[in-house]
Design an enzyme around this catalytic site. Structure first.
Site, PDB file in Angstrom:
ATOM      1  N   GLY A 130     -35.582  54.205  36.959  1.00 52.66           N
ATOM      2  CA  GLY A 130     -35.906  52.845  37.388  1.00 52.66           C
ATOM      3  C   GLY A 130     -35.296  51.858  36.417  1.00 52.66           C
ATOM      4  N   PHE A 155     -37.635  53.422  46.501  1.00 60.72           N
ATOM      5  CA  PHE A 155     -38.118  52.026  46.459  1.00 60.72           C
ATOM      6  C   PHE A 155     -37.053  51.056  46.958  1.00 60.72           C
ATOM      7  CE2 PHE A 155     -41.107  52.934  42.560  1.00 60.72           C
ATOM      8  CZ  PHE A 155     -41.974  53.618  43.388  1.00 60.72           C
ATOM      9  N   ILE A 156     -36.340  51.444  47.996  1.00 62.76           N
ATOM     10  CA  ILE A 156     -35.229  50.608  48.465  1.00 62.76           C
ATOM     11  C   ILE A 156     -35.697  49.677  49.585  1.00 62.76           C
ATOM     12  CG2 ILE A 156     -32.875  50.602  49.381  1.00 62.76           C
ATOM     13  CD1 ILE A 156     -33.257  51.896  46.526  1.00 62.76           C
ATOM     14  N   ARG A 242     -31.117  37.952  40.356  1.00 62.50           N
ATOM     15  CA  ARG A 242     -32.436  37.737  39.740  1.00 62.50           C
ATOM     16  C   ARG A 242     -32.905  36.286  39.892  1.00 62.50           C
ATOM     17  NH1 ARG A 242     -30.997  41.923  34.855  1.00 62.50           N
ATOM     18  NH2 ARG A 242     -31.744  43.777  35.942  1.00 62.50           N
ATOM     19  N   ARG A 267     -63.131  20.448  49.537  1.00 66.24           N
ATOM     20  CA  ARG A 267     -64.339  21.221  49.242  1.00 66.24           C
ATOM     21  C   ARG A 267     -65.330  20.369  48.436  1.00 66.24           C
ATOM     22  NH1 ARG A 267     -67.743  25.356  50.493  1.00 66.24           N
ATOM     23  NH2 ARG A 267     -68.515  26.435  48.647  1.00 66.24           N
ATOM     24  N   GLY A 339     -62.655  29.970  44.723  1.00 65.77           N
ATOM     25  CA  GLY A 339     -63.883  30.739  44.522  1.00 65.77           C
ATOM     26  C   GLY A 339     -63.949  31.907  45.487  1.00 65.77           C
ATOM     27  N   GLU A 363     -36.044  44.046  40.786  1.00 69.42           N
ATOM     28  CA  GLU A 363     -34.765  43.561  40.215  1.00 69.42           C
ATOM     29  C   GLU A 363     -34.812  43.532  38.683  1.00 69.42           C
ATOM     30  OE1 GLU A 363     -32.316  40.806  42.159  1.00 69.42           O
ATOM     31  OE2 GLU A 363     -33.077  41.313  44.143  1.00 69.42           O
ATOM     32  N   GLY A 364     -35.519  44.522  38.137  1.00 72.57           N
ATOM     33  CA  GLY A 364     -35.654  44.642  36.694  1.00 72.57           C
ATOM     34  C   GLY A 364     -37.000  44.094  36.254  1.00 72.57           C
TER      35      GLY A 364
HETATM   36  N1  COS Z   1     -22.822  42.773  33.644  1.00 76.76           N
HETATM   37  C1  COS Z   1     -21.786  43.641  33.642  1.00 76.76           C
HETATM   38  N2  COS Z   1     -21.723  44.712  32.811  1.00 76.76           N
HETATM   39  C2  COS Z   1     -22.746  44.878  31.960  1.00 76.76           C
HETATM   40  C3  COS Z   1     -23.857  44.024  31.917  1.00 76.76           C
HETATM   41  C4  COS Z   1     -23.862  42.927  32.795  1.00 76.76           C
HETATM   42  N3  COS Z   1     -24.886  42.071  32.826  1.00 76.76           N
HETATM   43  N4  COS Z   1     -24.730  44.449  30.983  1.00 76.76           N
HETATM   44  C5  COS Z   1     -24.170  45.558  30.433  1.00 76.76           C
HETATM   45  N5  COS Z   1     -22.977  45.812  31.047  1.00 76.76           N
HETATM   46  C6  COS Z   1     -22.060  46.908  30.751  1.00 76.76           C
HETATM   47  C7  COS Z   1     -21.928  47.102  29.252  1.00 76.76           C
HETATM   48  O1  COS Z   1     -20.900  46.275  28.734  1.00 76.76           O
HETATM   49  C8  COS Z   1     -21.581  48.550  29.159  1.00 76.76           C
HETATM   50  O2  COS Z   1     -20.206  48.751  29.424  1.00 76.76           O
HETATM   51  P1  COS Z   1     -19.287  49.661  28.458  1.00 76.76           P
HETATM   52  O3  COS Z   1     -19.816  51.047  28.588  1.00 76.76           O
HETATM   53  O4  COS Z   1     -17.914  49.526  29.016  1.00 76.76           O
HETATM   54  O5  COS Z   1     -19.437  49.114  27.086  1.00 76.76           O
HETATM   55  C9  COS Z   1     -22.335  49.184  30.308  1.00 76.76           C
HETATM   56  O6  COS Z   1     -22.625  48.129  31.239  1.00 76.76           O
HETATM   57  C10 COS Z   1     -23.628  49.828  29.898  1.00 76.76           C
HETATM   58  O7  COS Z   1     -24.394  48.838  29.256  1.00 76.76           O
HETATM   59  P2  COS Z   1     -25.632  49.187  28.347  1.00 76.76           P
HETATM   60  O8  COS Z   1     -25.264  50.198  27.328  1.00 76.76           O
HETATM   61  O9  COS Z   1     -26.224  47.899  27.878  1.00 76.76           O
HETATM   62  O10 COS Z   1     -26.588  49.889  29.420  1.00 76.76           O
HETATM   63  P3  COS Z   1     -28.053  50.433  29.300  1.00 76.76           P
HETATM   64  O11 COS Z   1     -28.082  51.795  29.869  1.00 76.76           O
HETATM   65  O12 COS Z   1     -28.589  50.214  27.911  1.00 76.76           O
HETATM   66  O13 COS Z   1     -28.873  49.530  30.355  1.00 76.76           O
HETATM   67  C11 COS Z   1     -30.036  47.656  31.210  1.00 76.76           C
HETATM   68  C12 COS Z   1     -28.838  48.187  30.432  1.00 76.76           C
HETATM   69  C13 COS Z   1     -31.357  48.075  30.641  1.00 76.76           C
HETATM   70  C14 COS Z   1     -29.886  46.151  31.098  1.00 76.76           C
HETATM   71  C15 COS Z   1     -29.923  48.128  32.693  1.00 76.76           C
HETATM   72  O14 COS Z   1     -30.142  49.502  32.790  1.00 76.76           O
HETATM   73  C16 COS Z   1     -30.856  47.408  33.612  1.00 76.76           C
HETATM   74  O15 COS Z   1     -30.610  46.248  33.982  1.00 76.76           O
HETATM   75  N6  COS Z   1     -31.948  48.096  34.041  1.00 76.76           N
HETATM   76  C17 COS Z   1     -32.825  47.578  35.050  1.00 76.76           C
HETATM   77  C18 COS Z   1     -32.342  47.995  36.376  1.00 76.76           C
HETATM   78  C19 COS Z   1     -32.901  47.160  37.438  1.00 76.76           C
HETATM   79  O16 COS Z   1     -32.860  45.948  37.408  1.00 76.76           O
HETATM   80  N7  COS Z   1     -33.404  47.828  38.463  1.00 76.76           N
HETATM   81  C20 COS Z   1     -33.897  47.176  39.592  1.00 76.76           C
HETATM   82  C21 COS Z   1     -33.118  47.683  40.749  1.00 76.76           C
HETATM   83  S1  COS Z   1     -32.968  46.545  42.031  1.00 76.76           S
HETATM   84  S2  COS Z   1     -34.769  46.351  42.785  1.00 76.76           S
END
Ligand code: COS
Length: 379
Positions: A130, A155-156, A242, A267, A339, A363-364
């Protein structure tokens, strides 16, 4: 903040405000009660070209500004969060195509999304991944001019309803997030079917379920961008969508505040309307302060996106976090103002609180938003 907006966009927002009051509000309780996807609301949004807003004119859209999209989501969410989500997810599920697709791919899918004939979904989350979206286990293996997909997305929103499903899968597990690729899977593709459908606390008219892939063969031409670019496409999409969830949270909060004010003026207890009691009046004032602050953050990120700025992930995360936390606080207080009546299904504020909760999660989660903000600070 002076809002820069074309006259026709201002008229559109007013039209949506009227539409929401006249057509959406009367359906909201029933949509929540039955938990059935509101096809009539989808048709209404399509007829009014509201679903065309996120798409460029050359692909059948109206090429609307991000700010106006956020304001429309806000107006719809004041009335019914489920209905506002139809627009949010139309954008979420198709943005990967707009960001990374070729002209041919856009021509294949966007016009019928813009007209509202098709719905979209965004398949990133899995049962085991997730917040850590990069840990996904869905696989896509290239075989000649096809990719074979195996895995489950979880969860789509719009699962089983969307024609265009943007799906993220690993084409190279050894490469971690750099091995993730983005694909379009069309409804009706053999090996692709709807799995479990969830029963939810809020946004109950929105269908949430699993996308199941079992040796699902898709044309290699459904790859968006290049292999390995999928994770960046997903995160770039979320940076841009977001704010839509922030706008939804803002709308829910404003809807609850409006209802609470109207109620408090009518009220009567201890011989006067309860709004004359400072305990209630100050509560309403605090709600208004938070809602207005959320609005400024939401509109600010909309204007930032429209300015062509890049790197607005921090502002997007700030707006989403603040607006969704506000939505929970304000809907909770709205129940308190009403109330005992607030606790009853006869009044809309309990639904608004249930609907608001998801905005802190999807969305995170707001914990992930804080990670995004903290990372921006440490850069
Ligand atoms: N836009 C584009 N690229 C991005 C970015 C952004 N906002 N943020 C990070 N990246 C890139 C990084 O530069 C990195 O690239 P390189 O490997 O070439 O260096 C790559 O993506 C991986 O980034 P990072 O190491 O920061 O990834 P993590 O695994 O630590 O995860 C988070 C980053 C936590 C921010 C991400 O997993 C996330 O947003 N999780 C939540 C997911 C979510 O919102 N789910 C809801 C689904 S929709 S209901």
């Amino acid at each position: 903040m002076a809002i820069q907006m074309a006259a026709e966009e201002k008229m559109l927002i007013e039209m949506v405000r009227d539409l929401a009051r006249e057509k959406v509000t009367p359906r909201a309780a029933e949509i929540d009660d039955t938990g059935e996807f509101p096809w009539d609301m989808k048709a209404l949004l399509a007829q009014q070209d509201i679903l065309a807003m996120p798409f460029p004119e050359e692909y059948g859209g109206t090429g609307s500004s991000e700010l106006s999209i956020l304001m429309v989501i806000e107006e719809l969410a004041k009335a019914c969060a489920t209905t506002s989500l139809i627009l949010c997810v139309q954008q979420l599920g198709s943005l990967p195509i707009l960001l990374a697709g070729t002209d041919e791919q856009k021509r294949a899918w966007i016009p019928r999304l813009a007209s509202g004939e098709w719905l979209a979904s965004f398949g990133l989350t899995e049962p085991g991944s997730g917040s850590d979206a990069g840990a996904m286990s869905t696989r896509a293996v290239r075989k000649g001019d096809k990719y074979i997909l195996n895995g489950v997305k979880h969860f789509i929103t719009n699962a089983g309803l969307a024609h265009v499903n943007t799906v993220f899968a690993s084409t190279d597990p050894s490469a971690g997030t750099r091995g993730i690729s983005a694909f379009v899977v069309e409804d009706g593709t053999p090996g692709f079917h709807l799995g479990k459908v969830e029963h939810k606390m809020g946004i109950r008219g929105s269908q949430t379920g699993e996308l199941v892939f079992e040796d699902c063969e898709i044309p290699a031409g459904n790859l968006l961008g290049r292999e390995g670019e999928g994770f960046k496409i997903a995160l770039a999409t979320l940076d841009r969508t977001r704010p839509g969830i922030a706008a939804q949270a803002l709308g829910i909060a404003q809807g609850a505040l409006d209802f609470a004010v109207q109620y408090a003026k009518q009220r009567v207890q201890f011989g006067q309307p309860i709004i004359a009691n400072q305990a209630i009046a100050f509560m309403l004032a605090d709600m208004d302060i938070k809602v207005e602050a959320a609005r400024q953050l939401v509109y600010h990120v909309g204007e930032l996106m429209d300015s062509g700025a890049t790197g607005f992930g921090r502002e997007s995360a700030i707006a989403k976090t603040f607006a969704s936390d506000t939505a929970i606080e304000v809907t909770n207080d709205a129940i308190q103002v009403l109330g005992g009546y607030g606790y009853m299904k006869e009044f809309p504020v309990e639904r608004m609180m249930r609907d608001a909760k998801i905005t802190q999660i999807y969305e995170g989660t707001n914990q992930i938003q804080r990670m995004v903000i903290a990372r921006a600070l440490s850069r």
